[in-house]
Design a protein around this motif. Structure first.
Motif, PDB file in Angstrom:
ATOM      1  N   TYR A  14       0.827  -1.207   0.000  1.00 28.16           N
ATOM      2  CA  TYR A  14       0.000   0.000   0.000  1.00 28.16           C
ATOM      3  C   TYR A  14       0.861   1.257   0.000  1.00 28.16           C
ATOM      4  O   TYR A  14       0.659   2.164  -0.817  1.00 28.16           O
ATOM      5  N   TRP A  15       1.847   1.332   0.905  1.00 31.67           N
ATOM      6  CA  TRP A  15       2.519   2.609   1.163  1.00 31.67           C
ATOM      7  C   TRP A  15       3.667   2.835   0.171  1.00 31.67           C
ATOM      8  O   TRP A  15       4.853   2.701   0.494  1.00 31.67           O
ATOM      9  N   GLY A  16       3.260   3.161  -1.062  1.00 30.57           N
ATOM     10  CA  GLY A  16       4.213   3.430  -2.121  1.00 30.57           C
ATOM     11  C   GLY A  16       3.508   4.202  -3.219  1.00 30.57           C
ATOM     12  O   GLY A  16       2.308   4.488  -3.124  1.00 30.57           O
ATOM     13  N   CYS A  17       4.255   4.554  -4.230  1.00 29.43           N
ATOM     14  CA  CYS A  17       3.691   5.348  -5.328  1.00 29.43           C
ATOM     15  C   CYS A  17       2.898   4.437  -6.266  1.00 29.43           C
ATOM     16  O   CYS A  17       3.463   3.524  -6.866  1.00 29.43           O
ATOM     17  N   PRO A  18       1.575   4.673  -6.402  1.00 28.02           N
ATOM     18  CA  PRO A  18       0.783   3.803  -7.279  1.00 28.02           C
ATOM     19  C   PRO A  18       1.266   3.873  -8.732  1.00 28.02           C
ATOM     20  O   PRO A  18       1.630   4.935  -9.221  1.00 28.02           O
ATOM     21  N   ILE A  19       1.312   2.727  -9.367  1.00 28.14           N
ATOM     22  CA  ILE A  19       1.711   2.672 -10.770  1.00 28.14           C
ATOM     23  C   ILE A  19       0.508   3.121 -11.608  1.00 28.14           C
ATOM     24  O   ILE A  19      -0.570   2.514 -11.529  1.00 28.14           O
ATOM     25  N   PRO A  20       0.648   4.180 -12.394  1.00 27.76           N
ATOM     26  CA  PRO A  20      -0.507   4.814 -13.060  1.00 27.76           C
ATOM     27  C   PRO A  20      -0.933   4.074 -14.328  1.00 27.76           C
ATOM     28  O   PRO A  20      -0.745   4.571 -15.438  1.00 27.76           O
ATOM     29  N   ILE A  21      -1.478   2.885 -14.128  1.00 29.13           N
ATOM     30  CA  ILE A  21      -1.861   2.034 -15.255  1.00 29.13           C
ATOM     31  C   ILE A  21      -3.245   1.472 -14.966  1.00 29.13           C
ATOM     32  O   ILE A  21      -3.604   1.223 -13.806  1.00 29.13           O
ATOM     33  N   GLU A  80      -3.592  13.996 -17.727  1.00 32.89           N
ATOM     34  CA  GLU A  80      -4.508  14.952 -17.097  1.00 32.89           C
ATOM     35  C   GLU A  80      -5.299  14.313 -15.950  1.00 32.89           C
ATOM     36  O   GLU A  80      -5.877  15.017 -15.129  1.00 32.89           O
ATOM     37  N   ASP A  81      -5.289  12.983 -15.881  1.00 34.39           N
ATOM     38  CA  ASP A  81      -5.991  12.320 -14.770  1.00 34.39           C
ATOM     39  C   ASP A  81      -5.084  12.120 -13.547  1.00 34.39           C
ATOM     40  O   ASP A  81      -5.537  11.611 -12.519  1.00 34.39           O
ATOM     41  N   LEU A  82      -3.811  12.465 -13.677  1.00 31.24           N
ATOM     42  CA  LEU A  82      -2.907  12.325 -12.525  1.00 31.24           C
ATOM     43  C   LEU A  82      -3.255  13.378 -11.478  1.00 31.24           C
ATOM     44  O   LEU A  82      -3.778  14.424 -11.833  1.00 31.24           O
ATOM     45  N   PRO A  83      -2.953  13.181 -10.237  1.00 26.12           N
ATOM     46  CA  PRO A  83      -2.316  11.975  -9.714  1.00 26.12           C
ATOM     47  C   PRO A  83      -3.285  10.831  -9.468  1.00 26.12           C
ATOM     48  O   PRO A  83      -4.474  11.062  -9.255  1.00 26.12           O
ATOM     49  N   VAL A  84      -2.752   9.623  -9.503  1.00 26.90           N
ATOM     50  CA  VAL A  84      -3.488   8.480  -8.968  1.00 26.90           C
ATOM     51  C   VAL A  84      -3.191   8.479  -7.479  1.00 26.90           C
ATOM     52  O   VAL A  84      -2.088   8.146  -7.045  1.00 26.90           O
ATOM     53  N   LYS A  85      -4.177   8.948  -6.708  1.00 28.14           N
ATOM     54  CA  LYS A  85      -3.959   9.123  -5.266  1.00 28.14           C
ATOM     55  C   LYS A  85      -4.146   7.814  -4.520  1.00 28.14           C
ATOM     56  O   LYS A  85      -5.032   7.029  -4.840  1.00 28.14           O
ATOM     57  N   LEU A  86      -3.336   7.622  -3.519  1.00 25.09           N
ATOM     58  CA  LEU A  86      -3.551   6.494  -2.621  1.00 25.09           C
ATOM     59  C   LEU A  86      -4.824   6.764  -1.832  1.00 25.09           C
ATOM     60  O   LEU A  86      -5.003   7.872  -1.332  1.00 25.09           O
ATOM     61  N   PRO A 103      -3.386  -9.773   6.056  1.00 24.98           N
ATOM     62  CA  PRO A 103      -2.184  -9.654   5.223  1.00 24.98           C
ATOM     63  C   PRO A 103      -2.543  -9.338   3.770  1.00 24.98           C
ATOM     64  O   PRO A 103      -3.701  -9.422   3.379  1.00 24.98           O
ATOM     65  N   GLY A 104      -1.531  -8.970   3.023  1.00 26.91           N
ATOM     66  CA  GLY A 104      -1.751  -8.694   1.615  1.00 26.91           C
ATOM     67  C   GLY A 104      -1.819  -7.213   1.342  1.00 26.91           C
ATOM     68  O   GLY A 104      -1.643  -6.382   2.227  1.00 26.91           O
ATOM     69  N   ASN A 105      -2.102  -6.901   0.098  1.00 29.21           N
ATOM     70  CA  ASN A 105      -2.104  -5.513  -0.337  1.00 29.21           C
ATOM     71  C   ASN A 105      -3.471  -4.883  -0.122  1.00 29.21           C
ATOM     72  O   ASN A 105      -4.440  -5.274  -0.760  1.00 29.21           O
ATOM     73  N   PRO A 106      -3.568  -3.882   0.764  1.00 28.00           N
ATOM     74  CA  PRO A 106      -4.866  -3.249   1.044  1.00 28.00           C
ATOM     75  C   PRO A 106      -5.490  -2.634  -0.205  1.00 28.00           C
ATOM     76  O   PRO A 106      -6.713  -2.519  -0.297  1.00 28.00           O
ATOM     77  N   LEU A 107      -4.654  -2.245  -1.159  1.00 31.18           N
ATOM     78  CA  LEU A 107      -5.212  -1.646  -2.371  1.00 31.18           C
ATOM     79  C   LEU A 107      -6.033  -2.665  -3.154  1.00 31.18           C
ATOM     80  O   LEU A 107      -7.028  -2.326  -3.793  1.00 31.18           O
ATOM     81  N   GLU A 108      -5.597  -3.931  -3.051  1.00 32.11           N
ATOM     82  CA  GLU A 108      -6.257  -4.971  -3.835  1.00 32.11           C
ATOM     83  C   GLU A 108      -7.650  -5.269  -3.295  1.00 32.11           C
ATOM     84  O   GLU A 108      -8.559  -5.574  -4.037  1.00 32.11           O
ATOM     85  N   THR A 122       2.358  -0.996  -6.269  1.00 27.37           N
ATOM     86  CA  THR A 122       3.022   0.299  -6.132  1.00 27.37           C
ATOM     87  C   THR A 122       4.496   0.131  -6.481  1.00 27.37           C
ATOM     88  O   THR A 122       4.980  -0.983  -6.631  1.00 27.37           O
ATOM     89  N   MET A 123       5.171   1.268  -6.605  1.00 31.45           N
ATOM     90  CA  MET A 123       6.567   1.203  -7.042  1.00 31.45           C
ATOM     91  C   MET A 123       7.512   0.939  -5.868  1.00 31.45           C
ATOM     92  O   MET A 123       7.313   1.441  -4.772  1.00 31.45           O
ATOM     93  N   ASP A 124       8.552   0.192  -6.170  1.00 33.71           N
ATOM     94  CA  ASP A 124       9.689   0.005  -5.268  1.00 33.71           C
ATOM     95  C   ASP A 124      10.111   1.383  -4.732  1.00 33.71           C
ATOM     96  O   ASP A 124      10.165   2.358  -5.476  1.00 33.71           O
ATOM     97  N   THR A 125      10.420   1.450  -3.444  1.00 30.43           N
ATOM     98  CA  THR A 125      10.772   2.762  -2.886  1.00 30.43           C
ATOM     99  C   THR A 125      12.107   3.300  -3.403  1.00 30.43           C
ATOM    100  O   THR A 125      12.399   4.480  -3.240  1.00 30.43           O
ATOM    101  N   PHE A 126      12.894   2.425  -4.015  1.00 32.87           N
ATOM    102  CA  PHE A 126      14.131   2.924  -4.626  1.00 32.87           C
ATOM    103  C   PHE A 126      13.833   3.878  -5.789  1.00 32.87           C
ATOM    104  O   PHE A 126      14.673   4.683  -6.160  1.00 32.87           O
ATOM    105  N   VAL A 127      12.621   3.752  -6.358  1.00 34.70           N
ATOM    106  CA  VAL A 127      12.250   4.680  -7.432  1.00 34.70           C
ATOM    107  C   VAL A 127      12.163   6.098  -6.863  1.00 34.70           C
ATOM    108  O   VAL A 127      12.659   7.056  -7.469  1.00 34.70           O
ATOM    109  N   ASP A 128      11.574   6.212  -5.686  1.00 31.50           N
ATOM    110  CA  ASP A 128      11.374   7.537  -5.075  1.00 31.50           C
ATOM    111  C   ASP A 128      12.698   8.275  -4.893  1.00 31.50           C
ATOM    112  O   ASP A 128      12.778   9.486  -5.082  1.00 31.50           O
TER     113      ASP A 128
END
Length: 884
Positions: free
Chosen positions: A450-457, A471-477, A486-491, A514-520
Motif C-alpha cells: 500500500y505505502w508506495g507510489c501507485p503505478i498509473p496504469i 490529465e488524470d494524474l495523480p493516482v492518489k492512494l 495480510p496482503g495488499n490493502p489496495l487490492e 506500487t513502485m519500489d521505494t528505490f524509485v522515489d
RNA sequence: GCGGGCGUGGCGGAACUGGUAGACGCAAGGGACUUAAAAUCCCUUGGGCUUGGCCCGUGCGGGUUCGACUCCCGCCGCCCGCACCA
C-alpha cells in the motif's frame, strides 16, 4: 576565571538558529548570479528518531555547505524525506496507526531534531516522497518512461511470501523463509513492471571511467555489478534432431578458444529444450522439479553440489563433425544469463571440472602456460601434473591439442574461432555471432504494498494495458484502507481499483501494485532544484543546478541507489526532463558510527545510557545503573538497535549542545572511516568548546585588546610576525582540507592555531601593540575557520569580538601570500639519509651557500673526518643530504 | 574462490609529488592553584642504552634509491564487496 563566563550552548544555539532563520540566510534563490554549488546528503527515511549516522552525515555536508557559501557560492543544500516503505505498514499492522499519520508524525519529530543541529538547510525546499505533489510527478515520469519503452511489463519469477501475500526481494529471503512472516517462500511467475535499466548497461559501465570524484571502490562495485562479458553466441547442431524437432542449441561463451576442450553441453532446468524432453522423460521431469525446489540463496549455492541429468540428446562439434557431445540439464546453469546454455570445458573452468569429474566426462587440456616451458618434456610433465590435480587451469597461455588454433595465444584463438564461425552457417544463419552480455538485469519495480507510489496504469479487458492519461494524474492512494489482514490493502479496497477504461470507457481495473521505494530516491535530487514545479523538473533550474557537486552518504548505497539514480538521470534525459546523464559529480562515502557493546550475564544487551563505567587501576568495568551488577564490556560495533549500543543524538545535544556533537564527529577519525563514539571523546570536544569561549571572552575583555584591526599597522615585532605567519599558514591549510573533506586534519590544524593563540601572554600583548593586533587577527581567523564546523559557538564568539554581523555570512578570509613564504627556514641535514643536524638559512639561498653552510656544521665535519663528501644532495627548501 | 582496501605509540590518527615519522586529540604520570574537590594552567610521555650523546623503530622478509610509512617483489594478519554470470 570567573564562573559567569561558562558558555551556555543551549541558549546560544537556540538564539543563533532563530537569527539565521529570521534573516533567511540559508534560503537559496535560483536566480542568484554567483557560481552555483549543490551539496547534498542522502535524505533520511523517517523512522521516527535521528541517529548518530545522520548526525555524522549531515554535519559533514553542513561544513561543506557553509564553507562553500562563505567562499562566494550560491549554495543549494536541501533536505527531504524518503518516506514510503514497509516500516509504515508494519507500524499500521502492529499499532493500528495509519501509515500516513505515522510517517508525517515521524517527519515532524525528526525535522525538529535536525533543526537542533543548526544545519544550514533551505527548509523551503523540503518535501517527502509520500507527498501527493511528489509522487504524482513520479507517476508522470513513469508514463513518459512507458511511452518510450523504458518501462514495460513482463512475466518474471519472483520470491512470494504466501503469508504476507507479497513479493520479497532476494535480500528479504532468509534461509528460504520470509524475513517477516517466517513462511517458506515460493517461486511464482507474476507479471511485473520493469524499468529497462539494461538499455544503458554499456553507458552506465563506461561512464564510470569519467566519475573521477567518486571513490574507486564504489566504481569497482558498480562495474562488477553491471558485469560486462564479451563473448560468442554459438549454435550447435543437434544430432538426430527428429526426437525433438529442435535443430540446434545456442550457447554463450566468453572462452570460445577452449572449444576443442569441450566435452559436454549443459542447459538450465527451465530451458525450453529441457521442457520439451521432460515431456517424454519422467526422470528428467523429476530432476527439473527438484532443481526448482532448490534453495537459491547465495549461502546455499556456495556449497551446493553440481547435479546434472543426461538428456540423451547429442550435439555435433562444429570443427569435428564426427564428435558428439552429450547435453545435460544442470542445476548450476541460469536461464536468465546468456542463452541459458553453455558448453563445458572441464580443463579450464572449475565448475565444469567438478561436473565432469562427477559424471565421468573427458577432461582435455587445450591451454598450457607454455612460456614456463623450455622443451616438449616440460609440457608433458605439466600435463601429467595437471591431470593428477583437482583444479581447472584458468590462467593464460598458448593453445594446444586444438587443431588450427595450436600455438595461438588465448586472445588470438578467441578471435580466430569467432572469425571462422561467423563466416560459416548452420541452417540459414551464421553459426555464431559476437555478443556482449551483462549481469545487470532490468529493474523490477512492482511491489504488492500500500505505502508506495501507485503505478498509473489501468487494465481493461478490451483494450489491455492502458496508461492513465496525464490529465488524470495523480493516482492518489486511498486513505480508507485496513491493515487487519495480510496482503495488499489496495487490492481488497472495495472501490479504488474499479475505474472506467480511459480508452473505451468500459469497466476496468487499476494496477494495484506500487513502485519500489528505490524509485522515489532515484530522482529527488533533481526535484530539489525546483520542488514546486508543475512538471517533474523545471528544465532551467535543473540545468543550472545539476549535477550535484558533492553527494555524501553511506557506502551501503554503493550499488543499488547510486546505480538507479544514474539510470534515472539518463531515462529522464531521454524523456526531456533533464539535460545530463550523470547526477553526482562528486561522491563521498562516509564511515559508520560505532560504540562499545555491553552484555549482561543473562545475555541481554545493555544500552550505554543504562550503565556506568568505573575505572580502577586502569581497568574499566561497566556497572548496571539499575541493579549495580557488573556487565561485560564487549567489542566495538556499528551502532544498532539490536545490540542496543546506540547513543541518542538529542540526549547529547541536550547535555552538551549541537556544536559539541558536531565537533566530535569531525575530529580524529577520517570521514571515510568508522568513528568510535566514546564518552571521553565527547567530553574532550565539549572542553574544547568551553576553552574557545574562555579564550575569546578573556581576550575581548582584556585591557590589551586592541580597538582597531591591523590594517594600518606598519611594522611587526618578530613575535607578532611569527603569530601572523602561523595563522595564515593554518588558514591556507584549513581551506585546503575543507575543500578535500579532510575534516579531521582541519580540526587538528585549528587546535594548533588555538594553542599558538593561547600561548600569547596578556602581559606580552600589553607591551607590544603589533602583537596585540596579530593576536586579535589570529583569534578572528580561528573563529571564522571554526564557523562551518561549530557555527553557533562561532557566532557567539564573533559577537564577543565586537562584530554585529553574522560570521555565517562573512566572506572566507584569504591568506596573505607574503606571510606564507618564510624569510629563513630550518633545513634538516641528513648524513647518509639519517637526520643529524639542522641548518637555519635564508629561504631561497643558492645551493652553493647551502652546501657551504652544511659543510661548516659541526656534525658534518665530524662525520667527514677530514675527507671530502662523496656527494651532497640539496632539495631546495626541503632537505640536505650529505653522503659520506 | 574472485575483486578491493588497510596494517604507524597505550588509543583515534597525521606525514605534500619519495625528503625532519609520530602533528593534533584522547588516555596516563608529575606539578601549580584550592581547606578540599571540580574546573583550569604548566611539564613529561615510541622503545632501548653506557643519557650534554647514541642505537633501534611505520605487520614480516627482500629490493630500488643519496634518502622509503610512501615505489617494486614475496609473505602474514585484519576488514569490506561480489559470488554457480559461462
Amino acid at each position: 576565571m570567573s564562573e559567569g563566563q561558562r558558555y551556555s550552548a543551549k541558549e546560544a544555539e537556540r538564539r543563533w538558529q532563530d537569527e539565521w532563520s529570521k534573516q533567511r540566510i540559508f534560503a537559496t534563490d535560483n536566480d542568484d548570479p554567483r557560481p552555483k554549488y549543490y551539496i547534498l546528503e542522502m535524505f533520511p527515511y523517517p523512522s521516527g528518531r535521528i541517529h548518530m549516522g545522520h548526525v555524522r552525515n549531515y554535519t559533514m555536508g553542513d561544513v561543506v555547505a557553509r564553507f562553500m557559501r562563505v567562499r562566494g557560492h550560491n549554495v543549494l543544500h536541501p533536505m527531504g524525506w524518503d518516506a514510503f516503505g514497509m516500516p509504515a505498514e508494519n507500524a499500521a499492522m502492529q499499532n493500528r496507526v495509519h501509515p500516513k499519520d505515522w510517517t508525517y508524525d515521524n517527519i515532524a519529530s525528526m525535522r525538529g531534531q535536525l533543526k537542533l543541529m543548526g544545519l544550514s538547510l533551505d527548509w523551503d525546499r523540503e518535501f517527502a516522497t509520500c507527498d501527493i505533489d511528489y509522487y504524482s510527478q513520479q507517476q508522470r515520469l513513469f508514463l513518459d518512461f512507458y511511452e518510450t519503452g523504458l518501462a514495460y511489463r513482463k512475466n518474471a519469477r519472483v520470491n512470494w511470501d504466501p503469508v504476507d501475500h507479497t513479493v520479497l526481494a532476494n535480500e528479504q529471503v532468509i534461509d528460504g523463509r520470509g524475513w517477516r512472516s517466517g513462511a517458506l517462500v515460493e517461486q511464482r511467475d507474476l507479471t511485473q513492471w520493469f524499468f529497462r535499466i539494461t538499455a544503458f548497461s554499456d553507458e552506465l559501465l563506461t561512464a564510470l571511467d569519467h566519475l573521477d570524484r567518486w571513490p574507486d571502490r564504489v566504481r569497482l562495485m558498480q562495474r562488477n555489478w553491471i558485469g560486462r562479458s564479451d563473448g560468442l553466441r554459438l549454435r550447435f547442431e543437434i544430432a538426430e534432431a527428429k526426437r525433438t524437432d529442435i535443430e540446434d542449441l545456442e550457447v554463450f561463451t566468453s572462452r570460445p578458444d577452449t572449444l576443442f576442450g569441450a566435452s559436454f553441453l549443459a542447459i538450465a532446468p527451465d530451458h525450453p529444450l529441457a521442457d520439451t524432453i521432460a515431456a517424454t522423460d519422467p526422470m528428467l521431469a523429476d530432476f527439473i522439479a527438484a532443481c526448482r525446489r532448490g534453495d537459491t540463496s547465495a549461502a546455499t549455492l556456495e556449497t551446493a553440489e553440481k547435479f546434472g541429468h543426461d538428456t540423451g540428446v547429442k550435439v555435433v562439434h562444429p570443427f569435428r563433425p564426427r564428435e558428439r557431445l552429450p547435453v545435460y540439464v544442470a542445476n548450476f546453469i541460469l536461464m536468465e544469463y546468456g542463452t541459458g546454455a553453455v558448453f563445458g570445458c572441464p580443463a579450464h573452468d572449475q565448475r565444469d571440472f567438478e561436473f565432469a569429474t562427477k559424471y565421468g566426462l573427458p577432461i582435455r587440456a587445450v591451454v598450457a602456460p607454455v612460456d614456463r616451458f623450455d622443451n616438449e618434456s616440460d609440457l608433458v610433465a605439466w600435463l601429467e601434473q595437471f591431470m593428477a590435480g583437482e583444479e581447472a587451469y584458468v590462467g593464460d597461455g598458448q593453445l594446444i591439442n586444438s587443431d588450427f588454433l595450436d600455438g595461438l595465444s588465448v586472445p588470438d584463438a578467441k578471435e580466430e574461432i569467432a572469425r571462422r564461425l561467423e563466416n560459416s552457417t548452420l541452417g540459414d544463419a551464421p553459426q555464431a555471432v559476437r555478443q556482449t552480455n551483462y549481469r545487470l538485469r532490468d529493474w523490477g519495480i512492482s511491489r504488492q504494498r500500500y505505502w508506495g507510489c501507485p503505478i498509473p496504469i489501468i487494465h481493461c479487458d478490451n483494450c489491455g494495458v492502458v496508461p492513465v492519461p496525464i490529465e488524470d494524474l495523480p493516482v492518489k492512494l486511498p486513505d480508507d484502507v485496513s491493515f487487519d489482514q495480510p496482503g495488499n490493502p489496495l487490492e481488497r479496497h472495495p472501490s479504488w481499483s474499479h475505474v472506467a477504461c480511459p480508452k473505451c470507457d468500459g469497466p476496468a481495473r487499476r494496477e494495484t501494485d506500487t513502485m519500489d521505494t528505490f524509485v522515489d530516491s532515484s530522482w529527488y535530487f533533481a526535484r530539489f532544484t525546483a520542488p514546486r514545479a508543475s512538471n517533474p523538473t523545471d528544465r532551467a533550474a535543473a540545468d543550472a543546478w545539476l549535477p550535484v557537486n558533492q553527494y555524501i552518504g553511506g557506502i551501503e548505497h554503493a550499488i543499488l541507489h547510486l546505480l538507479y539514480a544514474r539510470f534515472f538521470t539518463r531515462a529522464m534525459a531521454a524523456t526531456d526532463h533533464l539535460g545530463l546523464s550523470e547526477p553526482f559529480a562528486g561522491l563521498f562515502t562516509q564511515g559508520m558510527v560505532a560504540h562499545e557493546t555491553y552484555r549482561r550475564i543473562d545475555g541481554t544487551w545493555a544500552s550505554p545510557a543504562e550503565i556506568v563505567i568505573e575505572e580502577k587501576d586502569g581497568r574499566r568495568t561497566a556497572i548496571d545503573k539499575a541493579t549495580s551488577e557488573a556487565i561485560e564490556i564487549g567489542p566495538i560495533e556499528k551502532m544498532s538497535k539490536s545490540r542496543r549500543n546506540t547513543v541518542d543524538p538529542t540526549d547529547i545535544i541536550e547535555r552538551y549542545g549541537a556544536d559539541t556533537a558536531r565537533w566530535f564527529m569531525l575530529s580524529d577519525s577520517p570521514p571515510e572511516r568508522d568513528v568510535i563514539w566514546t564518552e571521553g571523546g565527547v567530553e574532550g570536544a565539549h572542553r574544547f568548546i568551553q576553552r574557545i569561549w574562555r579564550i575569546v571572552s578573556d581576550a575581548a575583555t582584556d585591557p590589551a585588546w586592541p580597538a582597531g584591526t591591523l590594517a594600518a599597522q606598519q611594522s611587526f615585532t618578530p613575535a607578532a610576525l611569527e603569530l601572523r605567519r602561523t595563522a595564515h599558514r593554518i588558514l591556507k591549510a584549513v581551506s585546503d582540507h575543507f575543500a578535500a573533506l579532510r575534516f579531521n586534519v582541519a580540526v587538528a590544524k585549528i587546535y594548533q592555531l588555538v594553542n599558538a593563540v593561547a600561548a600569547v601572554e596578556p602581559s606580552a600583548r600589553r607591551g607590544d601593540v603589533s602583537l596585540a593586533l596579530a593576536h586579535r587577527e589570529a583569534l578572528e581567523l580561528t573563529v571564522q575557520m571554526m564557523a562551518p564546523m561549530v557555527p553557533h559557538l562561532a557566532e557567539s564568539c564573533w559577537e564577543t569580538l565586537g562584530y554585529s554581523d553574522l560570521v555565517a555570512t562573512r566572506d572566507w578570509p584569504q591568506p596573505d601570500p607574503a606571510l606564507l613564504v618564510e624569510d629563513t627556514i630550518l633545513l634538516p641535514v641528513q648524513i647518509n639519509g639519517k637526520k643529524r643536524a639542522e641548518l637555519t638559512i635564508t629561504a631561497g639561498a643558492a645551493d652553493s651557500d647551502v652546501e657551504n653552510a652544511t659543510l661548516a656544521l659541526e656534525a658534518v665535519q665530524k662525520a667527514l673526518a677530514g675527507k671530502p663528501p662523496r656527494k651532497i644532495i640539496i632539495v631546495p627548501g626541503r632537505i640536505v643530504n650529505v653522503v659520506v
